[in-house]
Write an enzyme that holds these catalytic residues in place. Structure first.
Site, short mmCIF file in Angstrom:
data_model
loop_
_atom_site.label_atom_id
_atom_site.label_comp_id
_atom_site.label_asym_id
_atom_site.label_seq_id
_atom_site.Cartn_x
_atom_site.Cartn_y
_atom_site.Cartn_z
N ASP A 255 0.89 -1.20 -0.13
CA ASP A 255 0.13 0.04 -0.16
C ASP A 255 0.69 1.25 -0.06
O ASP A 255 1.82 1.47 0.80
CB ASP A 255 -0.92 -0.08 1.09
N ILE A 256 0.51 2.24 -0.76
CA ILE A 256 1.34 3.32 -0.74
C ILE A 256 0.99 4.40 0.29
O ILE A 256 -0.27 4.35 0.56
CB ILE A 256 1.04 4.25 -2.23
N GLU B 244 -4.87 2.51 -4.31
CA GLU B 244 -3.45 2.51 -4.12
C GLU B 244 -2.84 1.32 -3.68
O GLU B 244 -1.61 1.14 -2.62
CB GLU B 244 -2.77 3.82 -3.39
N1 LIG Z 1 -5.07 9.26 -8.61
C1 LIG Z 1 -5.56 8.28 -8.16
N2 LIG Z 1 -6.16 8.31 -6.93
C2 LIG Z 1 -6.82 6.91 -6.48
C3 LIG Z 1 -7.18 6.05 -7.32
N3 LIG Z 1 -7.88 5.03 -6.68
C4 LIG Z 1 -7.84 5.43 -5.43
N4 LIG Z 1 -7.31 6.88 -5.32
C5 LIG Z 1 -7.20 7.69 -4.10
O1 LIG Z 1 -6.28 6.99 -3.24
C6 LIG Z 1 -6.48 7.59 -1.79
C7 LIG Z 1 -6.34 6.64 -0.74
O2 LIG Z 1 -6.36 7.26 0.24
P1 LIG Z 1 -6.28 6.80 2.00
O3 LIG Z 1 -7.09 5.29 1.73
O4 LIG Z 1 -6.86 7.54 2.92
O5 LIG Z 1 -4.86 6.26 2.01
P2 LIG Z 1 -3.47 6.96 2.17
O6 LIG Z 1 -3.69 8.44 2.00
O7 LIG Z 1 -2.49 6.39 1.24
O8 LIG Z 1 -3.04 6.69 3.57
P3 LIG Z 1 -2.46 5.56 4.31
O9 LIG Z 1 -2.78 4.29 3.41
O10 LIG Z 1 -2.90 5.42 5.72
O11 LIG Z 1 -0.82 5.75 4.30
C8 LIG Z 1 -7.86 8.30 -1.79
O12 LIG Z 1 -7.52 9.75 -1.97
C9 LIG Z 1 -8.36 7.92 -3.32
O13 LIG Z 1 -9.13 8.84 -3.96
C10 LIG Z 1 -6.64 6.02 -8.80
O14 LIG Z 1 -6.88 5.23 -9.63
N5 LIG Z 1 -6.09 7.18 -9.14
#
Ligand SMILES: Nc1nc2c(ncn2[C@@H]2O[C@H](COP(=O)(O)OP(=O)(O)OP(=O)(O)O)[C@@H](O)[C@H]2O)c(=O)[nH]1
Length: 402
Positions: free
Chosen positions: A257-258, A300
């Protein structure tokens, strides 16, 4: 057994026209996949044979020179069809060269039947050879059987033409001409009839195979990153878990996970976020073995499936992946975006009753702990949350931080 050659020519004409009309109906309004060119080739082929059948009753200029020019043009049209199918340019002068060559040679050899047959047959064999060479890149594993059928039809036709060249040169060609119903002529035209059908069906199946392949790709890959999508990654996990359970082998799964991905989206925009997702996939894909699978689980989050791998091997790779992502630079509009990942890893043998859902759950819980412990780290789990008897409390799965 000698078949009546004029009747065979009629069969070739009727079947070529019927096939051309059928293809024209299919290709109506679509010029991309070469079917219209293929239909044109069949019509020119039929027209050439119409003129052949008039041998002796119409001027030689038509039944010899023009008929052979039409056959050369017909093969050029098939080449144009294959090039258009493959999205390659096909200059019009490629069409003119064989036609001009055949016109000159037929005119010069109009009174030399064997030499004329040998030259024309050799020219057509070369044209078919070039067609087969153009098709070679299509004949890769998983490309479908249409291209094999087409290759078979063209290959047989090329052999027949080469044989006809050799027989004409060695004086085996019937002296009374094209319409003589002898064994060589009967076999030549029978093979022409069959190979036209075979090659045309092969070409049509090639377009169907390509559509199938495209649909399969759409159904199994993630549109943004190009790796396996959730459905096919889970399918692979299910298959590997079942095999590990049956054979008593190990399976390892990482959930990657990013970190703070939302911040990247919020401060640089979604396109930058998309760029980061592709960047991380590239780093992961570059480092794993060919038998491993990288898939996008959603958002992500990615899965890395390592068949026949124990926990120790998976942890070494997970740590390498984590470091590689941290050390890599993701460029976006002149800026270097810093990216890190957290990884939850499960590795171990599966017992009876263990399922892929348990494997995914164990890796997911390890990921949760990696996030809780501060991110940019690898957390391992080697125990599955198995259902316990009602009276006993479920123990905490053991995890280790590395
Ligand atoms: N650009 C882009 N964003 C995406 C995509 N799929 C999901 N996201 C975004 O990924 C983000 C995930 O955020 P969170 O689940 O809060 O995770 P995080 O910010 O990485 O926090 P941690 O995992 O706790 O480190 C959200 O803002 C989604 O809108 C995609 O295909 N493209």
């Amino acid at each position: 057994m000698h078949a009546d050659v004029p009747t065979m020519l009629l069969m070739i004409i009727i079947s070529s026209v019927a096939m051309a009309l059928a293809l024209a109906v299919v290709a109506w309004g679509q010029r991309r996949d070469g079917i219209a060119w293929w239909a044109t080739g069949l019509l020119l082929h039929a027209l050439g044979y119409v003129l052949f059948s008039g041998r002796g009753r119409i001027p030689d200029g038509l039944s010899i020179v023009l008929a052979n020019v039409l056959l050369a043009c017909s093969l050029s049209a098939l080449q144009a069809a294959v090039h258009q199918f493959m999205g390659r340019p096909w200059p019009r002068w490629h069409m003119a060269v064989p036609a001009a060559f055949i016109a000159l040679v037929m005119w010069a050899l109009i009174d030399h039947y064997p030499l004329r047959v040998a030259t024309a047959s050799l020219c057509y064999a070369v044209q078919i050879g070039l067609l087969l060479a153009a098709l070679r890149p299509m004949a890769r594993p998983g490309a479908g059987r249409g291209v094999l059928l087409l290759g078979l039809g063209l290959g047989v036709q090329m052999m027949v033409l080469l044989l006809r060249t050799a027989m004409a040169l060695w004086g085996q060609q019937h002296p009374s001409g094209l319409l003589a119903s002898d064994l060589v002529q009967s076999l030549t035209f029978l093979m022409s009839f069959l190979t036209v059908q075979l090659a045309s069906l092969g070409f049509v199946f090639m377009t169907r195979d390509r559509l199938d392949e495209g649909n399969r790709r759409l159904a199994t890959t993630d549109a943004l990153t190009g790796v396996a999508n959730r459905r096919s990654a889970i399918f692979a996990l299910e298959r590997d878990a079942a095999r590990a359970q049956r054979m008593g082998g190990s399976v390892a799964l990482m959930v990657v996970d990013i970190d703070h991905f939302k911040r990247i989206n919020d401060s640089h925009g979604h396109l930058a976020g998309d760029r980061v997702l592709c960047h991380v996939v590239n780093v992961l894909s570059d480092r794993v073995r060919t038998q491993d699978l990288v898939g996008r689980y959603g958002g992500e989050e990615f899965l890395v499936l390592l068949p026949d791998t124990g926990l120790d091997g998976a942890l070494v790779l997970a740590e390498q992946l984590r470091q590689s992502v941290q050390q890599s630079v993701c460029h976006w509009q002149g800026q270097a975006l810093a990216v890190t990942v957290s990884i939850g890893v499960f590795g171990g043998r599966l017992g009876s009753g263990d399922t892929w859902e348990m494997v995914l759950d164990a890796a997911d819980r390890a990921l949760y702990q990696a996030k809780q412990a501060g991110r940019n780290r690898v957390q391992a789990s080697n125990s599955l949350a198995r259902a316990e008897p009602q009276s006993m409390a479920a123990p905490e799965p053991s995890t280790q931080n590395i």
